[in-house]
Write a protein that holds these residues in place. Sequence first.
Motif, PDB file in Angstrom:
ATOM      1  N   GLN A  86       0.758  -1.259  -0.236  1.00  0.00           N
ATOM      2  CA  GLN A  86       0.065   0.012   0.159  1.00  0.00           C
ATOM      3  C   GLN A  86       0.807   1.145   0.000  1.00  0.00           C
ATOM      4  N   TYR A  87       1.797   1.152   0.856  1.00  0.00           N
ATOM      5  CA  TYR A  87       2.591   2.512   0.957  1.00  0.00           C
ATOM      6  C   TYR A  87       4.026   2.490   0.239  1.00  0.00           C
ATOM      7  N   LYS A  88       4.385   1.393  -0.442  1.00  0.00           N
ATOM      8  CA  LYS A  88       5.652   1.040  -1.025  1.00  0.00           C
ATOM      9  C   LYS A  88       6.916   1.599   0.179  1.00  0.00           C
ATOM     10  N   ASN A  89       7.723   2.437  -0.309  1.00  0.00           N
ATOM     11  CA  ASN A  89       8.931   2.949   0.477  1.00  0.00           C
ATOM     12  C   ASN A  89       8.619   4.055   1.540  1.00  0.00           C
ATOM     13  N   VAL A  90       7.268   4.403   1.596  1.00  0.00           N
ATOM     14  CA  VAL A  90       6.926   5.744   2.220  1.00  0.00           C
ATOM     15  C   VAL A  90       6.436   5.283   3.754  1.00  0.00           C
ATOM     16  N   LYS A  91       7.383   4.956   4.245  1.00  0.00           N
ATOM     17  CA  LYS A  91       7.139   4.496   5.777  1.00  0.00           C
ATOM     18  C   LYS A  91       6.505   5.684   6.653  1.00  0.00           C
ATOM     19  N   PRO A  92       6.977   6.807   6.541  1.00  0.00           N
ATOM     20  CA  PRO A  92       6.428   8.089   7.432  1.00  0.00           C
ATOM     21  C   PRO A  92       4.684   7.870   7.005  1.00  0.00           C
ATOM     22  N   GLU A  93       4.029   7.599   5.880  1.00  0.00           N
ATOM     23  CA  GLU A  93       2.752   7.811   5.711  1.00  0.00           C
ATOM     24  C   GLU A  93       2.018   6.566   6.244  1.00  0.00           C
ATOM     25  N   TYR A  94       2.672   5.397   6.323  1.00  0.00           N
ATOM     26  CA  TYR A  94       1.944   4.224   6.989  1.00  0.00           C
ATOM     27  C   TYR A  94       2.020   4.498   8.400  1.00  0.00           C
ATOM     28  N   LEU A  95       3.002   5.385   9.019  1.00  0.00           N
ATOM     29  CA  LEU A  95       3.075   5.540  10.652  1.00  0.00           C
ATOM     30  C   LEU A  95       2.177   6.455  10.759  1.00  0.00           C
ATOM     31  N   LYS A  96       2.111   7.462   9.983  1.00  0.00           N
ATOM     32  CA  LYS A  96       1.172   8.756  10.073  1.00  0.00           C
ATOM     33  C   LYS A  96      -0.421   7.981  10.302  1.00  0.00           C
ATOM     34  N   ASN A  97      -0.740   7.128   9.323  1.00  0.00           N
ATOM     35  CA  ASN A  97      -2.030   6.566   9.298  1.00  0.00           C
ATOM     36  C   ASN A  97      -2.696   5.450  10.413  1.00  0.00           C
ATOM     37  N   ILE A  98      -1.594   4.840  10.740  1.00  0.00           N
ATOM     38  CA  ILE A  98      -1.723   3.739  11.624  1.00  0.00           C
ATOM     39  C   ILE A  98      -2.339   4.198  13.089  1.00  0.00           C
ATOM     40  N   TRP A  99      -2.064   5.282  13.251  1.00  0.00           N
ATOM     41  CA  TRP A  99      -2.704   5.919  14.638  1.00  0.00           C
ATOM     42  C   TRP A  99      -4.151   6.159  14.329  1.00  0.00           C
ATOM     43  N   GLN A 100      -4.886   6.023  13.269  1.00  0.00           N
ATOM     44  CA  GLN A 100      -6.122   5.928  13.107  1.00  0.00           C
ATOM     45  C   GLN A 100      -6.911   4.633  13.528  1.00  0.00           C
ATOM     46  N   VAL A 101      -6.227   3.719  13.721  1.00  0.00           N
ATOM     47  CA  VAL A 101      -6.731   2.285  13.887  1.00  0.00           C
ATOM     48  C   VAL A 101      -5.999   1.631  15.346  1.00  0.00           C
ATOM     49  N   ILE A 102      -5.584   2.514  15.994  1.00  0.00           N
ATOM     50  CA  ILE A 102      -4.950   2.147  17.332  1.00  0.00           C
ATOM     51  C   ILE A 102      -6.030   1.717  18.278  1.00  0.00           C
ATOM     52  N   ASN A 103      -6.086   0.525  18.846  1.00  0.00           N
ATOM     53  CA  ASN A 103      -7.133   0.210  19.633  1.00  0.00           C
ATOM     54  C   ASN A 103      -6.520   0.545  21.479  1.00  0.00           C
ATOM     55  N   TRP A 104      -6.900   1.918  21.620  1.00  0.00           N
ATOM     56  CA  TRP A 104      -6.301   2.392  22.976  1.00  0.00           C
ATOM     57  C   TRP A 104      -6.987   1.803  24.046  1.00  0.00           C
ATOM     58  N   LYS A 105      -8.164   1.192  23.797  1.00  0.00           N
ATOM     59  CA  LYS A 105      -8.613   0.510  25.094  1.00  0.00           C
ATOM     60  C   LYS A 105      -8.045  -0.610  25.388  1.00  0.00           C
ATOM     61  N   THR A 106      -7.591  -1.393  24.630  1.00  0.00           N
ATOM     62  CA  THR A 106      -6.576  -2.707  24.787  1.00  0.00           C
ATOM     63  C   THR A 106      -5.358  -2.132  25.474  1.00  0.00           C
ATOM     64  N   VAL A 107      -4.876  -1.147  24.803  1.00  0.00           N
ATOM     65  CA  VAL A 107      -3.467  -0.656  25.179  1.00  0.00           C
ATOM     66  C   VAL A 107      -3.716  -0.237  26.802  1.00  0.00           C
ATOM     67  N   ALA A 108      -4.686   0.426  27.000  1.00  0.00           N
ATOM     68  CA  ALA A 108      -4.883   0.994  28.384  1.00  0.00           C
ATOM     69  C   ALA A 108      -5.018  -0.165  29.270  1.00  0.00           C
ATOM     70  N   GLU A 109      -5.806  -1.370  28.845  1.00  0.00           N
ATOM     71  CA  GLU A 109      -5.951  -2.619  29.862  1.00  0.00           C
ATOM     72  C   GLU A 109      -4.477  -3.190  30.030  1.00  0.00           C
ATOM     73  N   ARG A 110      -3.692  -3.127  29.128  1.00  0.00           N
ATOM     74  CA  ARG A 110      -2.557  -3.626  29.319  1.00  0.00           C
ATOM     75  C   ARG A 110      -1.530  -2.885  30.058  1.00  0.00           C
ATOM     76  N   TYR A 111      -1.782  -1.566  30.183  1.00  0.00           N
ATOM     77  CA  TYR A 111      -1.132  -0.656  31.087  1.00  0.00           C
ATOM     78  C   TYR A 111      -1.402  -0.773  32.347  1.00  0.00           C
ATOM     79  N   SER A 112      -2.795  -1.085  32.728  1.00  0.00           N
ATOM     80  CA  SER A 112      -3.245  -1.166  33.808  1.00  0.00           C
ATOM     81  C   SER A 112      -2.586  -2.536  34.360  1.00  0.00           C
ATOM     82  N   LYS A 113      -2.883  -3.748  33.666  1.00  0.00           N
ATOM     83  CA  LYS A 113      -2.360  -4.819  34.018  1.00  0.00           C
ATOM     84  C   LYS A 113      -0.715  -4.864  34.621  1.00  0.00           C
ATOM     85  N   ALA A 114       0.045  -4.138  33.560  1.00  0.00           N
ATOM     86  CA  ALA A 114       1.424  -3.984  33.863  1.00  0.00           C
ATOM     87  C   ALA A 114       1.916  -3.458  35.111  1.00  0.00           C
ATOM     88  N   LYS A 115       0.991  -2.490  35.453  1.00  0.00           N
ATOM     89  CA  LYS A 115       1.425  -1.624  36.841  1.00  0.00           C
ATOM     90  C   LYS A 115       1.094  -2.542  38.126  1.00  0.00           C
TER      91      LYS A 115
END
Length: 225
Positions: A196-225
């Motif tokens: 999709q992005y060929k060699n343009v890593k910054p565009e992949y990295l810019k767009n992936i934040w639109q689909v991050i599951n922060w609820k799951t990340v928060a659960e991992r953070y809570s468990k890790a602490k």
Amino acid sequence: MSLSIVSRAVRPQALNSAAQQARTAFSAMTKLPDLPYDYSALEPAISGQIMELHHSKHHQTYVNGFNAALEKYQAAESKGDIATTIALQSALKFNGGGHVNHSLFWTSLTPSKDYEPPSGDLSAALEKQFGSVDQMIQKFNPAAAAIQGSGWCWLGYDKPTDSIVIATTANQDPLSTQGVVPLLGVDMWEHAFYLQYKNVKPEYLKNIWQVINWKTVAERYSKAK
Ligand SMILES: [Fe+2]
């Protein structure tokens, strides 16, 4: 003398039984997990074509490689063949790491229609550590783009300093190899973005934040602490 005879008669059976139990346990654990969404659900951030290949081919290959290496390891272990068990460590780490990392990756993502920004303790910790979520991303993306060859960029929880850190690992090394608990991993192998992005890593990295599951990340953070 009689002890020796008993030992010879019983010990291999016990070993075989233990190896069989371990094989059964690992076989049950190590299989390709289903995705919690459709292949096309992350579009436009990540195309359905990438997701299908990434999950059904690449991740499956790590699962197959891990199971094959584990079977060889257990056979060598039951024979007391230490040299072979050592030789298999690399295949176990690479393929096992590939399985662990991708399993964590799929559940770190969510369809863009369901996206919600970080909140609660996780949001507060990110603000304390980086100033804001956006400022964290401004540090994360260059670190990810700078990975030479293939690897992963992570948000992790570092228990000794009670802080959230940005870290990278090479190849399929899990973040646990650095003693840090993974909260979020972004796959920086070309198979994750190139179609999709060929060699343009910054565009992949810019767009992936639109689909991050922060609820799951928060659960991992809570468990890790
Ligand atoms: Fe991958």
